[in-house]
Write an enzyme that holds these catalytic residues in place. Structure first.
Site, PDB file in Angstrom:
ATOM      1  N   ARG A  33      31.727  80.662  28.561  1.00 40.66           N
ATOM      2  CA  ARG A  33      30.881  81.778  28.152  1.00 40.66           C
ATOM      3  C   ARG A  33      30.983  82.061  26.651  1.00 40.66           C
ATOM      4  O   ARG A  33      29.976  82.344  25.984  1.00 40.66           O
ATOM      5  CB  ARG A  33      31.262  83.030  28.938  1.00 40.66           C
ATOM      6  CG  ARG A  33      30.379  84.250  28.681  1.00 40.66           C
ATOM      7  CD  ARG A  33      28.998  84.055  29.254  1.00 40.66           C
ATOM      8  NE  ARG A  33      28.039  83.536  28.291  1.00 40.66           N
ATOM      9  CZ  ARG A  33      26.907  82.955  28.645  1.00 40.66           C
ATOM     10  NH1 ARG A  33      26.584  82.790  29.900  1.00 40.66           N
ATOM     11  NH2 ARG A  33      26.079  82.505  27.719  1.00 40.66           N
ATOM     12  N   ASP A  78       9.322  97.053  -2.459  1.00 41.28           N
ATOM     13  CA  ASP A  78       9.662  97.496  -1.109  1.00 41.28           C
ATOM     14  C   ASP A  78       8.529  98.290  -0.483  1.00 41.28           C
ATOM     15  O   ASP A  78       8.055  99.285  -1.050  1.00 41.28           O
ATOM     16  CB  ASP A  78      10.929  98.360  -1.156  1.00 41.28           C
ATOM     17  CG  ASP A  78      11.437  98.716   0.230  1.00 41.28           C
ATOM     18  OD1 ASP A  78      11.527  97.801   1.078  1.00 41.28           O
ATOM     19  OD2 ASP A  78      11.736  99.892   0.481  1.00 41.28           O
ATOM     20  N   LYS A  91      21.404  92.932   7.250  1.00 44.02           N
ATOM     21  CA  LYS A  91      21.207  93.520   8.584  1.00 44.02           C
ATOM     22  C   LYS A  91      21.722  92.530   9.630  1.00 44.02           C
ATOM     23  O   LYS A  91      20.958  91.823  10.291  1.00 44.02           O
ATOM     24  CB  LYS A  91      19.736  93.850   8.803  1.00 44.02           C
ATOM     25  CG  LYS A  91      19.235  94.961   7.879  1.00 44.02           C
ATOM     26  CD  LYS A  91      17.750  95.213   8.057  1.00 44.02           C
ATOM     27  CE  LYS A  91      17.271  96.289   7.099  1.00 44.02           C
ATOM     28  NZ  LYS A  91      15.808  96.516   7.185  1.00 44.02           N
ATOM     29  N   LYS A  98      18.953 100.571  -5.447  1.00 44.42           N
ATOM     30  CA  LYS A  98      17.935 100.983  -4.491  1.00 44.42           C
ATOM     31  C   LYS A  98      17.398 102.374  -4.837  1.00 44.42           C
ATOM     32  O   LYS A  98      17.836 102.997  -5.805  1.00 44.42           O
ATOM     33  CB  LYS A  98      18.533 100.956  -3.081  1.00 44.42           C
ATOM     34  CG  LYS A  98      18.943  99.546  -2.647  1.00 44.42           C
ATOM     35  CD  LYS A  98      19.622  99.543  -1.302  1.00 44.42           C
ATOM     36  CE  LYS A  98      18.659  99.840  -0.174  1.00 44.42           C
ATOM     37  NZ  LYS A  98      17.667  98.746   0.030  1.00 44.42           N
ATOM     38  N   GLU A 156      15.065  97.878  -6.893  1.00 42.61           N
ATOM     39  CA  GLU A 156      14.048  98.116  -5.881  1.00 42.61           C
ATOM     40  C   GLU A 156      13.095  99.205  -6.353  1.00 42.61           C
ATOM     41  O   GLU A 156      13.522 100.258  -6.815  1.00 42.61           O
ATOM     42  CB  GLU A 156      14.723  98.551  -4.575  1.00 42.61           C
ATOM     43  CG  GLU A 156      13.758  99.000  -3.491  1.00 42.61           C
ATOM     44  CD  GLU A 156      14.489  99.655  -2.327  1.00 42.61           C
ATOM     45  OE1 GLU A 156      15.095  98.917  -1.539  1.00 42.61           O
ATOM     46  OE2 GLU A 156      14.462 100.904  -2.238  1.00 42.61           O
TER      47      GLU A 156
END
Length: 291
Positions: free
Chosen positions: A108, A225, A143, A175, A204
């Site tokens: 597994r 963005d 992420k 940012k 950004e």
């Protein structure tokens, strides 16, 4: 084409797997595999094969080296494909021989790593094969599942994608929440370049009104963005004319469907959390051969 902003995650080693695999080993069987040890003797031997139930791109083969050490080197194995290799449905990717209990013990965990990482590689490969040829640099993001960052980015690379920064220390990204404390991008860019010379600095922006300021700020990368397609094209054309050496990046809910509209922005980077945060396990199966 460039495959990373800083250093590409083009390879990983035993240590990159060890902590996660050891954690998974303890989590999966804190005492004994009560099913297997009840049914089979420690001397029972078996063979098994890892088979692809759908096509894909392989990633994660290094996990088995750690698992074998944890199992007391109870198996022998041979991968018939290596990381980054493509395979078809029905292909055998791995052959294993050794302790039946040992094979069942690792099954597994082995599948979890290989299915997850190969899922990322395969999804990335699908996106790059369709849109990378247009000159877009398909980038990953931070992420990722905690602890899996380097492996997930390695999987993106195995799929033909490109790596954004691995962590907050590799390069600076100013940012919107940073810029909110300043009236211009000039001061934060200069401050970072003075304190950390040689590090890339990205800024950004979320509107065309910020473009002129950031062009003259000295930023190495300018991130558009959540721009509309129309505004992204305007910003792209302006940057190509006024700051041809600056890397352009586009982000904000980018999916493969949105890439179609961005395909003409050759040379731009497109960062996609989609590559790692919505991936699915690739369908692989470990089949034990009866004796």
């Amino acid at each position: 084409m460039k495959r990373a902003y800083t250093q590409p995650i083009s390879s990983v080693n035993y240590q990159d797997y060890e902590t996660l695999v050891t954690l998974a080993w303890r989590e999966d069987c804190p005492d004994e595999d009560i099913t297997s040890v009840s049914l089979f003797s420690p001397e029972k031997k078996a063979s098994a094969s890892l088979n692809a139930r759908e096509p894909g791109i392989l990633c994660g083969t290094g996990v088995l080296e750690v698992l074998n050490v944890l199992s007391g080197n109870s198996i022998q194995y041979e991968f018939l494909k290596k990381d980054s290799d493509t395979f078809a449905k029905g292909d055998t990717l791995l052959k294993i021989q050794g302790s039946l209990i040992g094979i069942l013990r690792i099954e597994r965990i082995l599948l979890n790593f290989l299915q997850y990482l190969s899922g990322i590689s395969t999804r990335t490969g699908e996106v790059v094969s369709k849109y990378g040829k247009n000159g877009l640099m398909i980038l990953d993001t931070r992420k990722t599942l905690p602890g899996y960052r380097k492996l997930a980015k390695y999987a993106v690379y195995c799929g033909g994608g490109s790596n954004h920064r691995l962590n907050l220390s590799e390069m600076a990204l100013i940012k919107d929440n940073h810029l909110a404390m300043y009236s211009s991008a000039h001061e934060p860019v200069n401050t970072i370049k003075t304190k950390f010379p040689g590090r890339l600095v990205e800024v950004e922006i979320d509107s065309l009104s910020q473009l002129e300021d950031v062009i003259t700020s000295g930023a190495d990368v300018i991130l558009l963005d959540n721009f509309s397609l129309e505004d992204a094209k305007i910003a792209y054309t302006t940057l190509k004319q006024k700051a041809p050496n600056v890397q352009i990046e586009i982000s904000g809910g980018i999916t493969p469907e949105k890439l179609e509209a961005l395909a003409e922005l050759s040379g731009a980077g497109v960062s996609m959390g989609y590559l790692t945060h919505t991936t699915r396990f690739l369908d692989l199966g470990l089949d034990i051969e009866q004796r």
